[in-house]
Design a protein around this motif. Sequence first.
Motif, short mmCIF file in Angstrom:
data_model
loop_
_atom_site.label_atom_id
_atom_site.label_comp_id
_atom_site.label_asym_id
_atom_site.label_seq_id
_atom_site.Cartn_x
_atom_site.Cartn_y
_atom_site.Cartn_z
N LYS A 55 0.81 -1.22 0.00
CA LYS A 55 0.00 0.00 0.00
C LYS A 55 0.84 1.27 0.00
N THR A 56 2.01 1.21 0.65
CA THR A 56 2.89 2.38 0.65
C THR A 56 3.37 2.68 -0.76
N LYS A 90 0.61 4.35 -2.73
CA LYS A 90 0.41 5.77 -2.44
C LYS A 90 1.49 6.63 -3.10
N ASN A 148 0.94 6.86 -6.84
CA ASN A 148 -0.16 7.76 -7.19
C ASN A 148 0.26 9.22 -7.15
N ARG A 197 2.29 14.86 2.57
CA ARG A 197 0.97 14.42 2.13
C ARG A 197 0.62 13.01 2.65
N LEU A 198 1.64 12.18 2.79
CA LEU A 198 1.39 10.80 3.23
C LEU A 198 1.75 10.72 4.71
N PRO A 227 -5.87 -0.78 -7.25
CA PRO A 227 -5.54 -0.74 -5.81
C PRO A 227 -5.50 -2.11 -5.15
#
Lengths: 165, 165, 165, 165, 165, 165, 165, 165
Positions: free
Chosen positions: C6-7, C10, C13, C29-30, C152
């Motif tokens: 998932k990292t 992100k 993206n 942002r993350l 995703p």
Amino acid sequence: MYEFDKTDLKIVNLLLEDGRMSASEMSRRLDGISERLIRYRIERMTKEGVIQISAIVNSEALGFGIKADIWVEVESDQVLEVAKKLAALEYVTYVACGIGQNDISIQLVSRDTSEVYYFVTEVIRKIPGIRKTTTSIVPIVLKDVYQWRIPPNLAKNEEGETINS
Amino acid sequence: MYEFDKTDLKIVNLLLEDGRMSASEMSRRLDGISERLIRYRIERMTKEGVIQISAIVNSEALGFGIKADIWVEVESDQVLEVAKKLAALEYVTYVACGIGQNDISIQLVSRDTSEVYYFVTEVIRKIPGIRKTTTSIVPIVLKDVYQWRIPPNLAKNEEGETINS
Amino acid sequence: MYEFDKTDLKIVNLLLEDGRMSASEMSRRLDGISERLIRYRIERMTKEGVIQISAIVNSEALGFGIKADIWVEVESDQVLEVAKKLAALEYVTYVACGIGQNDISIQLVSRDTSEVYYFVTEVIRKIPGIRKTTTSIVPIVLKDVYQWRIPPNLAKNEEGETINS
Amino acid sequence: MYEFDKTDLKIVNLLLEDGRMSASEMSRRLDGISERLIRYRIERMTKEGVIQISAIVNSEALGFGIKADIWVEVESDQVLEVAKKLAALEYVTYVACGIGQNDISIQLVSRDTSEVYYFVTEVIRKIPGIRKTTTSIVPIVLKDVYQWRIPPNLAKNEEGETINS
Amino acid sequence: MYEFDKTDLKIVNLLLEDGRMSASEMSRRLDGISERLIRYRIERMTKEGVIQISAIVNSEALGFGIKADIWVEVESDQVLEVAKKLAALEYVTYVACGIGQNDISIQLVSRDTSEVYYFVTEVIRKIPGIRKTTTSIVPIVLKDVYQWRIPPNLAKNEEGETINS
Amino acid sequence: MYEFDKTDLKIVNLLLEDGRMSASEMSRRLDGISERLIRYRIERMTKEGVIQISAIVNSEALGFGIKADIWVEVESDQVLEVAKKLAALEYVTYVACGIGQNDISIQLVSRDTSEVYYFVTEVIRKIPGIRKTTTSIVPIVLKDVYQWRIPPNLAKNEEGETINS
Amino acid sequence: MYEFDKTDLKIVNLLLEDGRMSASEMSRRLDGISERLIRYRIERMTKEGVIQISAIVNSEALGFGIKADIWVEVESDQVLEVAKKLAALEYVTYVACGIGQNDISIQLVSRDTSEVYYFVTEVIRKIPGIRKTTTSIVPIVLKDVYQWRIPPNLAKNEEGETINS
Amino acid sequence: MYEFDKTDLKIVNLLLEDGRMSASEMSRRLDGISERLIRYRIERMTKEGVIQISAIVNSEALGFGIKADIWVEVESDQVLEVAKKLAALEYVTYVACGIGQNDISIQLVSRDTSEVYYFVTEVIRKIPGIRKTTTSIVPIVLKDVYQWRIPPNLAKNEEGETINS
């Protein structure tokens, strides 16, 4: 069928050059043919439908830089109805029904390829009865229908004989 | 691009009706437009290539009762050469090169279907570089290229604004 | 095969949005992902070939307003040779060999449809071994290859499990 | 249209190599061009839409070993609606609408040929308005859209003249 | 994937000749390979699904002198349903779904060409969802699927190495 | 033509299940049919060519996960020569000559789609006389030729009458 | 199958020339064959359906100068129904159902190409179940079905042996 | 063009039934038409080429159970030469040249589908100039050319007026 002679041919060739050329100018160029005969012949050919004299609009000069040919396949029983609707569209310059594979072929003019695309997708393909379209952009027209010249050997000579091909 | 206005449009519409209509007759029909302006506009539109005034020959009246569309597939590297040869043929009235499936499409006129056949078989298909032809007889032309009328909303109104489409 | 979590997702993206975004901006942002980890992940994904970060040139902004897809049929035994020659042409942006009907499909950019026509006729079709081309102008690209986003559910969650589709 | 010069060209070529290369590294490589100018140019080209800098995801590295091109024929009046639905699908990487024979062409990625088959049969062909699909597996992409390089002769030289092609 | 060796290959080749050949006969022919090993290998290959031993019915000997291949185009959203119905028909010997142009291809056997015709027209084409069929009579089958032999270089030799192709 | 009865049918159905089933096992399952008759019938059907009993190799279990159908168009006068060359290729499992549009259709097996591509491009298309190939990947075979079962109503019943269809 | 001999062949050849030739005239031309035998043979061949003697109407002499072949594609489940309706049309001279691509092929006669067009568009394409038609004008028929002559080597000679081909 | 009246029509209809019916039998059936007139009309129609009376050979009764239609594509410049060669072949019953897609269409008769195949492959496709053939087996001919009947409304009535269609 109109009996076409050499005098007619000479007159038509001048009118292909300039449809508004005066009879006196034509007479000057065609040694020995009187203005009166020229006027009479133009009138006769026009009445008999051999020629029409007309403005031909150049779509490119008006900003329509793109020509496209489109072949239209129509539900089996609606060809003529659809053809009439296509002929009524403003950007459509040619509509013909053929014997063969394509039901209808049309030509349209537009400003750019996006306009062709939206016109085909949003206008033409929304006409009920149209099943499929195939579009081809036409970048070069070497000879156009209104540029066709009468084959010289169709004209009868002075003695009234056709010069055979 | 030519700046086309309502006066131009009215004149062109009369010339589509009769290309030899005199300026005085046009002036009579177009209330309030002088002969002089009409002559000037015709000259200007002609010079700028927006219109040409010309005789258009009616092949049917000369006995060519049949029109045929022919799609020509050409050896990969000879399209333009072949197109020029086709344009030079007397019975051929239209030659265009398209982007899409068909290399060249032409229209020809002839007296009957046998003549179409022999012309295609013995003249066109003997031109070196032609690989395949598909012919379609065209019994109905609902709208021809030279009958295209200028979409009225292209013309600027008196205040010089374009009426938008 | 790269083990994508998932990292990574992100980070990618954000890089799809702006390939030059700084690691500190991304970290802001993350929430909770350190600059160091971000830099490490970008480097790892780049090395493993999962992503490349690159300028993508917009041909339209350079005046190439027209895109065309061309299907090329090649002499039976010369497919790869021809494909390589096509890939070397400057205006050609895409060359692929397919299993199916078309031997090779390419995309090219150009300034207008005439340029497409001449490029196809005078450059592409003169390459030895090319038998036939079919061209289609492409006025709309709704989604381009470089805009593809990673589904995703491909990403493993924090516990290292793949979220199944 | 953006006025593209040789400095832009040099910068873009470096960014094609590595989209995250720092301005200082670029300045080192491009003798005599200052970091400031480089930053300014990148910003300008990005704003004007000449380039975008972005991650490009390599679908193969994520296990999508198969690419397929699909041509989609759509009910005459639903092309754009269908195109939008296709663009929203996760495995679809490219969607374009063409002028010619095929209504829509798409590219999709998948893990193996069975997945292609089920995706086409169970997802794509269930979208209302789709009439027919033709699929072609694409084993080789020699050149991809994002690999296109600016033709060098497009750039103006120092004197501001375009080097003509 | 089954680890196939030279002993397996020799056994399979005998079984292609005669599927009921006894293990003792096979042992006689394959110098130095024991009956027990042969029985074990046949069992193992059968269990692993590498081979099946089966009667293959010769439709011609039963009076079905004609084979026909049929390509079936199906309403966009019903491919698998239709394929299953086709597979259930007695005269149908082969049903496959392809990626490409044809949705389903089948093979059928029949007594003469009229029977093919009536079967296609009255049975197959009455299945809901079938849009179009194209039939091709197959007078010669040079090699049939069940005659395929294992490429010898797939077998590992005694030292357990694959002989590379 | 072989006079096929219900006993034959029962035996063939067992052999379709397991081609090496012993006559004693078959006799046990087919109440009231002696081992001797079973052996006699199998021998007779085999000799008359109604059935053959054979190993059928499962290409997938050997790593050939991909099947492809290929239609081959051949120079007008070389069909049979080319078909024989194709049948000799190791990866080719099926070769048939059809009456219709395609000159030859073949099936081949391979490990992945790239192998299909290279096999078609580098092996098949280099065979002299081949003009064009069209390839379709076949992800699903619902029914294969060797799985065809004899339609039960073909069998004569005990009284020697055919049960009519 | 009729046992055809050399005497039959000679008689049929005379009847192909003139179907009303009297038996006495035929006997004169065929040295040594009696009128009685000739009458007997004609009757036998007619009864057995080997020949029929009939007027064949020349559509061209009745003003039907144009022949057209039309291929008709029919909704999947209505082929035979449509074929019967087509056969009932007065201008239709031939109706056949084929195995292959075209569902039905017909021939029609008409006075000119417009009549072909209207007949196809307004009569044939209005028959429910017809999906698509393709028309081809046939300017030359080199050999017509009723002109087929029996291959001489089909006839048995006097000794009752067939002369083999 | 022959002036066809109701008497002619009645006579032709009897001759379609039996081409050798005697004039006296015809007179008996056609109340009030004399034998002499009948003989005169038959002679006149035959001379003018409106009808021919001829044996028509039934190929099926001679063992030719299969009819096939074949479309032949020919090198661009050799259509007529090839058509003549095809017309000379014994098994060929029909040869026509069309305007449209197919250069030549023929019909042939044969004993079974293998014979069709070998005839096409070994005889027809070896004729120089033939590029491609497409074959379709024709299991049903609902109406044959020689069965065409004169549309009754073509005949003038007793007052010499045509009954208009």
